[in-house]
Structures are given as structure tokens and as C-alpha cells.
Enzyme design. Sequence first.
Site, PDB file in Angstrom:
ATOM      1  N   ASN A   9       2.426 -23.070  10.180  1.00  0.00           N
ATOM      2  CA  ASN A   9       2.879 -24.143  10.845  1.00  0.00           C
ATOM      3  C   ASN A   9       2.996 -23.897  12.392  1.00  0.00           C
ATOM      4  OD1 ASN A   9       3.784 -26.433  11.718  1.00  0.00           O
ATOM      5  ND2 ASN A   9       5.720 -26.464  10.270  1.00  0.00           N
ATOM      6  N   TRP A  10       2.046 -24.490  13.148  1.00  0.00           N
ATOM      7  CA  TRP A  10       2.073 -23.981  14.669  1.00  0.00           C
ATOM      8  C   TRP A  10       3.071 -24.974  15.450  1.00  0.00           C
ATOM      9  CZ3 TRP A  10      -3.896 -23.133  16.094  1.00  0.00           C
ATOM     10  CH2 TRP A  10      -4.160 -21.794  15.532  1.00  0.00           C
ATOM     11  N   LYS A  11       3.503 -26.025  14.608  1.00  0.00           N
ATOM     12  CA  LYS A  11       4.378 -27.063  15.422  1.00  0.00           C
ATOM     13  C   LYS A  11       3.818 -27.609  16.542  1.00  0.00           C
ATOM     14  CE  LYS A  11       8.311 -25.276  12.774  1.00  0.00           C
ATOM     15  NZ  LYS A  11       9.635 -24.954  12.474  1.00  0.00           N
ATOM     16  N   HIS A  96       7.989 -32.294   6.335  1.00  0.00           N
ATOM     17  CA  HIS A  96       8.741 -31.209   6.880  1.00  0.00           C
ATOM     18  C   HIS A  96      10.045 -31.599   7.532  1.00  0.00           C
ATOM     19  CE1 HIS A  96       9.878 -28.123   9.773  1.00  0.00           C
ATOM     20  NE2 HIS A  96       8.997 -27.216   9.428  1.00  0.00           N
ATOM     21  N   GLU A  98      11.793 -31.312  10.108  1.00  0.00           N
ATOM     22  CA  GLU A  98      11.786 -31.716  11.513  1.00  0.00           C
ATOM     23  C   GLU A  98      11.246 -33.074  11.499  1.00  0.00           C
ATOM     24  OE1 GLU A  98       9.574 -28.593  13.477  1.00  0.00           O
ATOM     25  OE2 GLU A  98      11.302 -27.037  12.873  1.00  0.00           O
ATOM     26  N   GLU A 168      11.757 -25.082   1.879  1.00  0.00           N
ATOM     27  CA  GLU A 168      12.306 -24.630   3.433  1.00  0.00           C
ATOM     28  C   GLU A 168      13.634 -25.030   3.559  1.00  0.00           C
ATOM     29  OE1 GLU A 168       8.696 -24.018   6.109  1.00  0.00           O
ATOM     30  OE2 GLU A 168       9.368 -25.945   6.488  1.00  0.00           O
ATOM     31  N   GLY A 174      13.681 -21.607  12.006  1.00  0.00           N
ATOM     32  CA  GLY A 174      13.600 -21.321  13.360  1.00  0.00           C
ATOM     33  C   GLY A 174      14.978 -20.488  13.504  1.00  0.00           C
ATOM     34  N   SER A 213      11.895 -18.700   8.577  1.00  0.00           N
ATOM     35  CA  SER A 213      12.250 -17.223   9.341  1.00  0.00           C
ATOM     36  C   SER A 213      11.371 -15.940   8.386  1.00  0.00           C
ATOM     37  CB  SER A 213      13.598 -17.034   9.644  1.00  0.00           C
ATOM     38  OG  SER A 213      14.298 -18.025  10.166  1.00  0.00           O
ATOM     39  N   GLY A 234       6.424 -20.443  10.373  1.00  0.00           N
ATOM     40  CA  GLY A 234       6.385 -21.061  11.615  1.00  0.00           C
ATOM     41  C   GLY A 234       6.415 -20.068  12.808  1.00  0.00           C
ATOM     42  N   GLY A 235       7.451 -19.700  13.617  1.00  0.00           N
ATOM     43  CA  GLY A 235       7.236 -18.807  14.570  1.00  0.00           C
ATOM     44  C   GLY A 235       6.406 -17.846  14.438  1.00  0.00           C
TER      45      GLY A 235
HETATM   46  P1  PGA Z   1      10.068 -20.542  11.015  1.00  0.00           P
HETATM   47  O1  PGA Z   1       9.516 -22.237  10.394  1.00  0.00           O
HETATM   48  O2  PGA Z   1       9.213 -19.824  10.275  1.00  0.00           O
HETATM   49  O3  PGA Z   1       9.935 -20.417  12.589  1.00  0.00           O
HETATM   50  O4  PGA Z   1      11.537 -20.646  10.530  1.00  0.00           O
HETATM   51  C1  PGA Z   1       9.183 -22.457   9.258  1.00  0.00           C
HETATM   52  C2  PGA Z   1       8.716 -23.981   9.187  1.00  0.00           C
HETATM   53  O5  PGA Z   1       9.411 -24.858   9.788  1.00  0.00           O
HETATM   54  O6  PGA Z   1       7.731 -24.291   8.490  1.00  0.00           O
END
Ligand code: PGA
Length: 256
Positions: A9-11, A96, A98, A168, A174, A213, A234-235
Site C-alpha cells: 500500500n503505497w498510500k 483502510h 486512514e 490492521e 506506521g 509495521s 505500507g512503509g
Molecule cells: P505500515 O502500513 O506498514 O506503514 O504500518 C500498513 C498499512 O497501513 O497498510
Amino acid sequence: MRKPFVAGNWKMHGSKAFVTELNQGLKQQTNSMTEIDIAVCPPALYISQTIAELEGSTVKVGAQNIAEEASQGAFTGEISIAMLKDMQCDYVILGHSERRAIYGETDEQIANKVALALEAGITPIFCVGETLEERESGTMESVIAMQLDAVISKVGVEEFEKIVIAYEPVWAIGTGVTASPEQAQEVHAFIRDKLARLNRAVAEKVIIQYGGSVKPNNAAELFAQADIDGGLIGGASLNADDFAAICQAAQDVASA
Ligand code: PGA
């Protein structure tokens, strides 16, 4: 036997040059990983570039959200499922945390979007998870059950064969704080049991990713858990070496 699935997930990250470099790295490093499914979900503007650059690789492409309306119309700023289909996207991340927290998406809206994706034949990566407050106050299971129930009542449990669930925990996204393998496994088992009470065969098949994470140094022990079928990253998905190392961890578990 479920095939592990690792998705990035590149956001809201990237640029044309950054995306090209990342895709080149991914293509080189993931080609022999045939025991798992892999996808990346770029920002919508970079979807067509990514599809072109990953052509001939095993990495599929997804989006991060869709509108609640199916095709087209006066909805400034929105992107429809019909457009993703037109671009030949395979997946879309929905619900998600977010989107839930920052944009106020409700369980009902998310269920509507899951239904649209299923109708279009695009696999939803449907995210659920609790906040730290909910975990500490003991409401974690009821929160996750409610998130699941919204989709179950909208599309029916049988459809979960075509849905990927991503667990998640909001407190792990994050933050660098990962759920321990035991904490994650406990919730994954809870989710699978809940579905099994409605349809055992579907529950056995449904892919449940862990997200929050995930890094190269913790992926293997998470993916080794009985009910964890890969991850939503994500990251670490913004670095080809890290993402490939996480995919390799899933590949190792699958071929063990
Ligand atoms: P993260 O994000 O790996 O940076 O914690 C995961 C996500 O939000 O899908």
C-alpha cells in the site's frame, strides 16, 4: 492450502521517477516467487504507469479506494470501479483505517464499495482493525465483528471467497510497533472463527493478511502463524529490497 498474498500500500507516495525505480526493482526481485500472490497499490495517478512497467512480472496492481458510485457522473475528484476495471486493475484496498479515521468512511459505505468491487470482478482488500483505546477497553472483538458484519450482511458470507481481509490494528500502522505474532494470530483466528460459524468452507479459504509495521525482520514470524496468510505492507513497500524480502518470507513459509 491457502496461497499467501503480500500487497504493498503505497498510500500518497511517489513520483514518476520514484515509481519507475521501485517497479524495476520489484520486477527483478520477485520473478521466482511463484508460491505467493503479490500486488502493489500505487496512488491512482500512477496505476497505468505501474501496470505498464510491471508487465510480464507476477506482480499485480490495485488501487487504494473507489467512489461509492459504480460508473461515472458528477462526482468531482472521484474514481469509479468501472475506471479501475478499464485500467485492468486486479485489486482495490477498501476500508483502510486512514479512510475511516481521516475521511470519515462508515462501515456502511465500505460495505457498499466492497459490493461494487465484487460486481466488477475486482478483488477487494477489505481492512478491519481496532484502535489502541478499543483494544485496552476490551471492545476489540466487538469492533472487528461490527466491521465484518457490515460487509457480511451486504454481500453474504459466500462472497468472502472472493474477498481478501486485511487485519490492521490501527495502533500498529506506521508506528513501528508491530502486533506480536501471538496478538495477530489471536485476532486472525477470531475473524476466521466468526466466518466459520456462518460457512466453514469459505472460512477455510479466505485470505487474511496482517498489516501494521511489517518489516523484513518481523515478516517471517508473523507469516508463520496458522491464520496469517501474508501481509498488507505500507512503509516497507516503498523500498524494493524491503518489499521483496517480505515477499520472500511469505514465499519461504509457503514452500516449507
Ligand atoms: P505500515 O502500513 O506498514 O506503514 O504500518 C500498513 C498499512 O497501513 O497498510
